[in-house]
Design an enzyme around this catalytic site. Structure first.
Site, PDB file in Angstrom:
ATOM      1  N   ASP A  67      35.603  25.158  45.872  1.00  0.00           N
ATOM      2  CA  ASP A  67      35.284  24.565  44.178  1.00  0.00           C
ATOM      3  C   ASP A  67      35.860  23.730  43.790  1.00  0.00           C
ATOM      4  O   ASP A  67      37.112  23.241  44.205  1.00  0.00           O
ATOM      5  CB  ASP A  67      35.077  25.822  43.271  1.00  0.00           C
ATOM      6  CG  ASP A  67      36.326  26.503  43.125  1.00  0.00           C
ATOM      7  OD1 ASP A  67      37.351  26.214  43.964  1.00  0.00           O
ATOM      8  OD2 ASP A  67      36.503  27.780  42.436  1.00  0.00           O
ATOM      9  N   ASN A 136      37.454  37.455  34.896  1.00  0.00           N
ATOM     10  CA  ASN A 136      35.925  38.064  34.609  1.00  0.00           C
ATOM     11  C   ASN A 136      35.072  38.305  35.935  1.00  0.00           C
ATOM     12  O   ASN A 136      34.026  38.501  35.822  1.00  0.00           O
ATOM     13  CB  ASN A 136      35.220  36.861  33.675  1.00  0.00           C
ATOM     14  CG  ASN A 136      35.027  35.527  34.638  1.00  0.00           C
ATOM     15  OD1 ASN A 136      35.703  35.506  35.543  1.00  0.00           O
ATOM     16  ND2 ASN A 136      34.444  34.510  33.861  1.00  0.00           N
ATOM     17  N   HIS A 138      34.813  36.333  38.380  1.00  0.00           N
ATOM     18  CA  HIS A 138      34.200  35.077  39.078  1.00  0.00           C
ATOM     19  C   HIS A 138      34.630  34.926  40.707  1.00  0.00           C
ATOM     20  O   HIS A 138      35.616  35.261  40.814  1.00  0.00           O
ATOM     21  CB  HIS A 138      34.184  33.924  38.181  1.00  0.00           C
ATOM     22  CG  HIS A 138      35.342  33.241  38.272  1.00  0.00           C
ATOM     23  ND1 HIS A 138      35.765  32.021  37.249  1.00  0.00           N
ATOM     24  CD2 HIS A 138      36.396  33.198  38.830  1.00  0.00           C
ATOM     25  CE1 HIS A 138      36.943  31.604  37.432  1.00  0.00           C
ATOM     26  NE2 HIS A 138      37.309  32.143  38.324  1.00  0.00           N
ATOM     27  N   GLU A 143      30.108  31.934  37.769  1.00  0.00           N
ATOM     28  CA  GLU A 143      30.578  32.879  36.571  1.00  0.00           C
ATOM     29  C   GLU A 143      29.639  33.950  36.342  1.00  0.00           C
ATOM     30  O   GLU A 143      28.271  34.154  36.647  1.00  0.00           O
ATOM     31  CB  GLU A 143      30.645  31.896  35.306  1.00  0.00           C
ATOM     32  CG  GLU A 143      31.371  30.973  35.373  1.00  0.00           C
ATOM     33  CD  GLU A 143      33.090  31.036  35.227  1.00  0.00           C
ATOM     34  OE1 GLU A 143      33.322  32.081  35.270  1.00  0.00           O
ATOM     35  OE2 GLU A 143      33.759  30.337  34.994  1.00  0.00           O
TER      36      GLU A 143
HETATM   37  C1  F6R Z   1      39.883  28.609  42.492  1.00  0.00           C
HETATM   38  C2  F6R Z   1      38.724  29.686  42.463  1.00  0.00           C
HETATM   39  C3  F6R Z   1      38.794  30.626  41.287  1.00  0.00           C
HETATM   40  C4  F6R Z   1      40.189  31.334  41.544  1.00  0.00           C
HETATM   41  C5  F6R Z   1      40.190  32.777  40.556  1.00  0.00           C
HETATM   42  C6  F6R Z   1      41.541  33.263  40.485  1.00  0.00           C
HETATM   43  O1  F6R Z   1      39.406  27.691  43.463  1.00  0.00           O
HETATM   44  O2  F6R Z   1      37.682  29.428  43.110  1.00  0.00           O
HETATM   45  O3  F6R Z   1      37.703  31.577  41.619  1.00  0.00           O
HETATM   46  O4  F6R Z   1      40.196  32.107  42.844  1.00  0.00           O
HETATM   47  O5  F6R Z   1      40.065  32.200  39.340  1.00  0.00           O
HETATM   48  O6  F6R Z   1      42.311  32.374  40.036  1.00  0.00           O
HETATM   49  P1  F6R Z   1      44.153  32.554  40.319  1.00  0.00           P
HETATM   50  O7  F6R Z   1      44.142  32.891  41.721  1.00  0.00           O
HETATM   51  O8  F6R Z   1      44.633  31.566  39.759  1.00  0.00           O
HETATM   52  O9  F6R Z   1      44.160  34.061  39.636  1.00  0.00           O
END
Ligand code: F6R
Length: 242
Positions: A67, A136, A138, A143
């Site tokens: 992403d 959340n 995701h 989302e």
């Molecule tokens: C980032 C991504 C997000 C993160 C998630 C956790 O490329 O795809 O889904 O994996 O928000 O973020 P961290 O690891 O910073 O807690």
């Protein structure tokens, strides 16, 4: 769902790096996706050391984007691509073709989606995907409540907008993300979801308890036999009976 629990973040990071190395050794032309964000940073460091110092041929691997924030690309510190560049790609000898990434700042984001979808389709799916989990639930930028199939442009949830400041030096007003879709994630031949630290314990518990629902994106993974959860002790502490 197989659950792998590790003593601490370091052991978790090593175990996930092992999975990536094993994948490259078993199938040198693997298509591999690794999330941005904080969770995989330890794994990326270990991987860059091991790929440089051990006799591992990674010349045929393709790294595919999970992403990116819409309006950002690798020139912004804190973007997904910049994080992967800094922590892995830049230290390796990779050709341009070995990294296929969403450019969130491209004029035509539909073309960005098509580019990634084509690469994944040509390979008959990803071989390995390493995911993190949002506060959340995701996955990528899928989302809660949003249903995607292939690469898509999606609206960021409020929680994501609140949390995102941790990645950037300055306050950015970002509203959308570009992300792989559920179909592509679920079709991966191996799916690893990583989580560490006490702040992830609640959402990990929700994911485990929830029925399979797009309202808790990570719960969708429970539908796949290829899915394994990799967490450290702190991220599972909520369950602990002792
Ligand atoms: C980032 C991504 C997000 C993160 C998630 C956790 O490329 O795809 O889904 O994996 O928000 O973020 P961290 O690891 O910073 O807690």
């Amino acid at each position: 769902m197989k659950e792998n629990i590790f003593k601490d973040y370091n052991e978790l990071s090593e175990a996930v790096a092992d999975q990536v190395i094993k994948q490259i050794k078993n199938k040198p032309d693997s298509l591999i996706t690794i999330a941005g964000g904080e969770t995989p940073l330890g794994t990326l460091q270990i991987l860059s050391n091991r790929l440089l110092n051990e006799d591992i041929d990674y010349s045929k691997v393709t790294f595919v984007s999970l992403d990116e924030w819409v309006s950002l690309n690798e020139s912004t510190v804190g973007s997904c691509r910049e994080s992967l560049n800094t922590n892995l790609f830049d230290s390796l000898n990779l050709t341009d073709e070995q990294v296929v990434f969403f450019d969130g700042d491209a004029e035509n984001l539909t073309d960005e989606c098509k580019q990634i979808d084509d690469v994944i389709n040509r390979n008959d799916g990803l071989d390995l995907i390493i995911l993190g989990i949002g506060m959340n639930g995701h996955l990528g930028f899928n989302e809660p409540g949003i249903i995607t199939r292939k690469s898509s442009i999606v609206k960021l949830a409020d929680v994501t907008k609140q949390v995102m400041n941790k990645y950037f030096d300055e306050e950015l007003k970002l509203t959308h993300g570009i992300t792989l879709g559920y179909e592509q994630i679920l079709a991966s031949k191996k799916i690893v979801l990583m989580a560490n630290g006490a702040r992830k314990a609640n959402i990990i518990q929700i994911m485990k308890d929830s029925e399979i629902s797009y309202d808790v994106p990570a719960s969708i993974l429970k539908d796949s036999n290829n899915f394994e959860l990799y967490i450290d002790e702190e991220a599972r502490r909520l369950n602990e009976k002792d």
